[in-house]
Write a protein that holds these residues in place. Structure first.
Motif, short mmCIF file in Angstrom:
data_model
loop_
_atom_site.label_atom_id
_atom_site.label_comp_id
_atom_site.label_asym_id
_atom_site.label_seq_id
_atom_site.Cartn_x
_atom_site.Cartn_y
_atom_site.Cartn_z
N LEU A 82 0.82 -1.20 0.00
CA LEU A 82 0.00 0.00 0.00
C LEU A 82 0.85 1.24 0.00
O LEU A 82 2.00 1.23 0.44
CB LEU A 82 -0.96 0.00 1.20
CG LEU A 82 -0.51 -0.68 2.46
CD1 LEU A 82 0.09 0.27 3.42
CD2 LEU A 82 -1.70 -1.36 3.05
N ASN A 83 0.26 2.31 -0.53
CA ASN A 83 0.99 3.58 -0.52
C ASN A 83 0.70 4.30 0.79
O ASN A 83 -0.38 4.24 1.33
CB ASN A 83 0.64 4.44 -1.73
CG ASN A 83 -0.83 4.72 -1.85
OD1 ASN A 83 -1.65 3.99 -1.28
ND2 ASN A 83 -1.19 5.74 -2.60
N LEU A 84 1.73 4.97 1.29
CA LEU A 84 1.64 5.66 2.56
C LEU A 84 1.40 7.15 2.33
O LEU A 84 1.78 7.69 1.29
CB LEU A 84 2.93 5.48 3.36
CG LEU A 84 3.32 4.03 3.68
CD1 LEU A 84 4.70 3.99 4.27
CD2 LEU A 84 2.31 3.40 4.61
N THR A 85 0.79 7.81 3.29
CA THR A 85 0.60 9.25 3.23
C THR A 85 1.97 9.91 3.30
O THR A 85 2.75 9.59 4.21
CB THR A 85 -0.27 9.72 4.41
OG1 THR A 85 -1.50 9.02 4.38
CG2 THR A 85 -0.51 11.20 4.35
N PRO A 86 2.29 10.82 2.36
CA PRO A 86 3.63 11.42 2.40
C PRO A 86 3.82 12.31 3.63
O PRO A 86 2.88 12.92 4.13
CB PRO A 86 3.70 12.24 1.11
CG PRO A 86 2.31 12.35 0.62
CD PRO A 86 1.49 11.28 1.24
N ASP A 87 5.06 12.35 4.12
CA ASP A 87 5.40 13.24 5.22
C ASP A 87 5.31 14.68 4.74
O ASP A 87 5.33 14.96 3.54
CB ASP A 87 6.83 12.97 5.71
CG ASP A 87 6.91 11.72 6.58
OD1 ASP A 87 5.95 11.46 7.33
OD2 ASP A 87 7.94 11.01 6.51
N LYS A 104 5.56 7.10 -0.99
CA LYS A 104 6.31 5.95 -0.47
C LYS A 104 5.34 4.79 -0.33
O LYS A 104 4.15 4.97 -0.12
CB LYS A 104 6.92 6.28 0.88
CG LYS A 104 8.01 7.32 0.79
CD LYS A 104 9.09 6.99 1.76
CE LYS A 104 10.23 7.97 1.56
NZ LYS A 104 11.44 7.51 2.11
N PHE A 105 5.90 3.59 -0.45
CA PHE A 105 5.10 2.38 -0.38
C PHE A 105 5.57 1.50 0.76
O PHE A 105 6.73 1.52 1.14
CB PHE A 105 5.19 1.60 -1.70
CG PHE A 105 4.61 2.34 -2.85
CD1 PHE A 105 3.27 2.24 -3.16
CD2 PHE A 105 5.40 3.17 -3.64
CE1 PHE A 105 2.73 2.93 -4.21
CE2 PHE A 105 4.87 3.87 -4.69
CZ PHE A 105 3.52 3.76 -4.98
N ALA A 106 4.65 0.71 1.28
CA ALA A 106 4.98 -0.27 2.32
C ALA A 106 4.49 -1.64 1.88
O ALA A 106 3.41 -1.77 1.29
CB ALA A 106 4.32 0.10 3.64
N GLU A 138 -3.35 5.44 6.23
CA GLU A 138 -3.21 6.72 6.93
C GLU A 138 -1.84 6.91 7.56
O GLU A 138 -1.53 7.97 8.07
CB GLU A 138 -4.29 6.86 8.01
CG GLU A 138 -5.68 7.01 7.45
CD GLU A 138 -5.82 8.27 6.59
OE1 GLU A 138 -5.29 9.33 6.96
OE2 GLU A 138 -6.47 8.16 5.53
N LEU A 139 -1.02 5.87 7.54
CA LEU A 139 0.31 5.96 8.16
C LEU A 139 1.27 6.74 7.29
O LEU A 139 1.13 6.80 6.07
CB LEU A 139 0.87 4.56 8.39
CG LEU A 139 0.15 3.71 9.43
CD1 LEU A 139 0.78 2.33 9.49
CD2 LEU A 139 0.21 4.37 10.79
N ARG A 140 2.27 7.31 7.93
CA ARG A 140 3.35 8.01 7.24
C ARG A 140 4.60 7.14 7.32
O ARG A 140 4.72 6.31 8.24
CB ARG A 140 3.63 9.35 7.91
CG ARG A 140 2.48 10.31 7.75
CD ARG A 140 2.89 11.70 8.25
NE ARG A 140 1.94 12.68 7.81
CZ ARG A 140 0.82 12.97 8.45
NH1 ARG A 140 0.51 12.33 9.55
NH2 ARG A 140 0.01 13.90 7.99
N PRO A 141 5.54 7.33 6.42
CA PRO A 141 6.78 6.54 6.50
C PRO A 141 7.51 6.72 7.83
O PRO A 141 8.13 5.79 8.35
CB PRO A 141 7.62 7.07 5.34
CG PRO A 141 6.64 7.63 4.38
CD PRO A 141 5.50 8.14 5.20
N SER A 142 7.41 7.89 8.42
CA SER A 142 8.08 8.13 9.71
C SER A 142 7.45 7.29 10.83
O SER A 142 8.10 7.01 11.83
CB SER A 142 8.03 9.61 10.06
OG SER A 142 6.69 10.06 10.15
#
Length: 172
Positions: free
Chosen positions: A81-86, A93-95, A129-133
Motif C-alpha cells: 500500500l501507498n503511505l501518506t507522504p510526510d 512511499k510504499f509499504a 493513513e500511516l506516514r513513512p516516519s
C-alpha cells in the motif's frame, strides 16, 4: 641519684610467658566461637533450603497439569500500500507487509478464516493513513503491532487473536 636495679632476665621471661598463654587461650576461644557460628549458620541455611524445596515440590504436585494446546498461526495476504507522504515530501512511499495472526488453537482458526476479508479491510484502511516516519523506528513498529491487534480483534469479535506477528515490513 640512685639507679634502679635491673631485673634479672629470668624474672622477665616468666612474666612474658604467663601473658602469652592467656592471649592464646583468648584467641582460641574467639576462633572456636566463630567456627561454631559459621557451622550453625550453614546448617540453618541448609535446613531452610531443604524446606523451601520440599514446599515448592508440594505446590507443584498440587496444581493440575495443563495440556498445552497447539498454537496456530494464520497468514494474512501480503499487503502493498501507498503511505501518506510526510510534510514537505511530494514523492509517494510504499509499504509491503506480510503478517501472521497468532491464534490460541485450531477452533479459533475455524472462526477467523471466514472473516479474513473483514480483517484485511480493517488493516488496509488503517495502514493507508500511516506516514513513512511512523514505521521508521522499533517504537513505531511496536505501536503498529498493538494497533493492528486491536483492530483485528474488533473485526473478528467474539473470537480473539493473541498476537500480530510481522513477517516482512518493507518501506520504500
Amino acid at each position: 641519684m640512685a639507679k634502679k636495679p635491673k631485673k634479672a632476665p629470668e624474672a622477665e621471661g616468666e612474666g612474658g610467658e604467663a601473658a602469652a598463654p592467656k592471649s592464646k587461650k583468648k584467641l582460641i576461644v574467639i576462633v572456636m566461637g566463630a567456627v561454631v557460628l559459621l557451622a550453625a549458620g550453614g546448617g540453618g541455611a541448609f535446613v531452610m533450603k531443604k524446606r523451601a524445596a520440599a514446599h515448592a515440590e508440594t505446590e507443584a504436585s498440587a496444581q493440575p497439569v495443563e495440556e498445552k494446546k497447539a498454537v496456530v498461526f494464520l497468514d494474512v495476504r501480503e499487503m502493498m500500500l501507498n503511505l501518506t507522504p510526510d510534510a514537505g515530501q511530494d514523492r509517494a512511499k510504499f509499504a509491503k507487509l506480510r503478517i501472521a495472526l497468532e491464534l490460541k488453537d485450531a477452533k479459533v482458526e475455524g472462526e477467523v478464516k471466514p472473516l479474513m476479508p473483514r480483517v484485511e479491510d480493517a488493516l488496509q484502511v488503517y495502514m493507508r493513513e500511516l506516514r513513512p516516519s511512523d514505521l521508521s523506528s522499533s517504537l513505531g513498529l511496536y505501536r503498529l503491532r498493538e494497533e493492528l491487534l486491536r483492530r483485528v480483534n474488533v473485526a473478528i469479535y467474539p473470537a480473539k487473536v493473541e498476537a500480530v506477528l510481522f513477517k516482512d515490513v518493507i518501506v520504500q
